[in-house]
Design an enzyme around this catalytic site. Sequence first.
Site, mmCIF file in Angstrom:
data_model
loop_
_atom_site.group_PDB
_atom_site.id
_atom_site.type_symbol
_atom_site.label_atom_id
_atom_site.label_comp_id
_atom_site.label_asym_id
_atom_site.label_seq_id
_atom_site.Cartn_x
_atom_site.Cartn_y
_atom_site.Cartn_z
ATOM 1 N N ASP A 261 0.800 -1.228 0.000
ATOM 2 C CA ASP A 261 0.000 0.000 0.000
ATOM 3 C C ASP A 261 0.833 1.279 0.000
ATOM 4 O O ASP A 261 0.318 2.354 0.319
ATOM 5 C CB ASP A 261 -0.947 -0.003 1.207
ATOM 6 C CG ASP A 261 -2.143 -0.911 0.961
ATOM 7 O OD1 ASP A 261 -2.622 -0.944 -0.186
ATOM 8 O OD2 ASP A 261 -2.589 -1.575 1.906
ATOM 9 N N ASP B 183 -7.441 -3.734 -5.256
ATOM 10 C CA ASP B 183 -7.014 -2.462 -4.664
ATOM 11 C C ASP B 183 -5.585 -2.091 -5.081
ATOM 12 O O ASP B 183 -5.207 -0.921 -5.141
ATOM 13 C CB ASP B 183 -7.046 -2.519 -3.131
ATOM 14 C CG ASP B 183 -8.163 -3.352 -2.541
ATOM 15 O OD1 ASP B 183 -8.643 -4.272 -3.221
ATOM 16 O OD2 ASP B 183 -8.538 -3.095 -1.398
HETATM 17 N N1 GLY Z 1 -8.190 -2.883 1.320
HETATM 18 C C1 GLY Z 1 -8.447 -1.534 1.084
HETATM 19 C C2 GLY Z 1 -9.875 -1.202 1.134
HETATM 20 O O1 GLY Z 1 -10.507 -1.497 2.127
HETATM 21 O O2 GLY Z 1 -10.363 -0.656 0.183
#
Ligand code: GLY
Length: 395
Positions: free
Chosen positions: A111, A170
Site C-alpha cells: 500500500d 485495490d
Molecule cells: N483494502 C483496502 C480497502 O478497504 O479498500
Amino acid sequence: MIRKTTLLWFLLVLAAPVYAQKQLDVQKEFAFAAQQYKRLLDTHPDKSRFPHSTNPDGSLRDKPSEWWCSGFFGGSLWYLYEFTKDEKWKTAADNWTMAMAKEQTNTGTHDLGFMLYCPFGNGYRLTQNPAYRPVLLTGAQSLSTRFDPTIGVIKSWNSLGEYTYPVIIDNMMNLELLFWAARQSGDKRLYNVAISHADSTLKNHFRPDQSSYHVVCYAPGGKVLKRQTHQGAADESAWARGQAWGLYGYTVMYRETKDPKYLAQAQRIADFYLNHPNLPADKVPYWDFNAPNIPNEERDASAAAITAAALLELCTYGGASSQPYYRAAVQMLQSLASPAYKAKLGENNNFLLKHSVGAKPLKSEINVPLVYADYYYLEALLRYDALRKQPAYRL
Ligand code: GLY
C-alpha cells in the site's frame, strides 16, 4: 393541443437534472471542509496518530503510520491548500506528510502508493519541495521488492488467512507511484513492473460482466490458484469499493501509457457500475452490488467518492461518448455533498462524509466515516472545479 400547464411541467421535468447538478458549489464545499478539518487538526496535536474513522462506541479511531490509510490525511490537507492557497494548510500538510516519511522503507505492504503518493506526491506536485522526491523514489523501490517476475504481479498481503500469494484489485492504486518514480529516475524496471501487474490483473481479475474479484491467489509461475473475496459479500460478488479501485486504476493506466486497452477496461468497469440494477438513484452504491439484503444494506460513500474522482478523469479521454461519465460523477458528488452523506460541522468526529463501509464481513467499520472517502471526495471536487470551467463540461 398541449395545455400550457402540461408543457410547463414537461419543461420542468426536463430541466430538473440540469438544474440539480448546478447546485454543487465547490467554494462552499471547501469552506466547510476547511472548518471541519481545522477541528480534526486541533484534535490531533500528536502526529504519531493518524485520523482514520470512528469506533463502534462513537469515539475517534486513529491509526499509526504503518496503516494503509495513514497518508490520506496529509493528502487531504494538500487538497485544502490547493483550493484555498492558504499557507496554513501548506504548513499542516507538510507536517502530516513528513510524519509518513519513515514508511518509505516499509517493504511489508503493497500500500505504499496510498501511504506515500497521496501525501508526498501531491506535496511535490504543488510545491516541488526537494525533500519529498527521495521519499517517493525510495518508496517506489520498496514497493517493487514485492514484485515476483515469475508470477508477474506485486504481492498484496504477506500472510493473511488462507490466501497464497494474494493480489487484491485495490493494488491497482499503487501503480501510480511506480510510474511517477520511473519518469523521475529513468528506472524503466518500475514502469515494466506496473505494466506487468496491470496486464496480469486485466487477465485474471475480471469476470465476463467486467466486475472484478477482490482477491486472486497465484502459484509460483503465475497460475491462478483461487479467486476469492476478503471484504466483499461473497467470492462471486462485486464488492463496491473494489470496482472503484479497478476503475481508478485502469484510468491511471491509460493516462500513463495511452494504451487503448486500459481505456477500454476502465470504460467497461464504469459501465458495469453505472448500469447495475442495484445502483441506487443517488448513485452511491451499497457496500457490495450483490449484498444479500439489498435494499436493507449499508451504502459505501467511499466507493462513490473514488468512483466520482475516477470518472472525472475518465470523461476527459473518450470524447463526446464520455459525457454520461461526467454527468454521473457530478450526480455522485451532489449526493455526497447533500445532508444525507455530508456531516454537520463538529459532528462525525470531524470527518466530512458519513456512511462508508470498511469491511462488513469482518464486522469492521460499518456505516462510519473513513479518511479515504474524504480524500477522494476532495479530489473529485477539485477535478470537477477544473472541468466545469471548460465549455465542453458545462451542464
Ligand atoms: N483494502 C483496502 C480497502 O478497504 O479498500
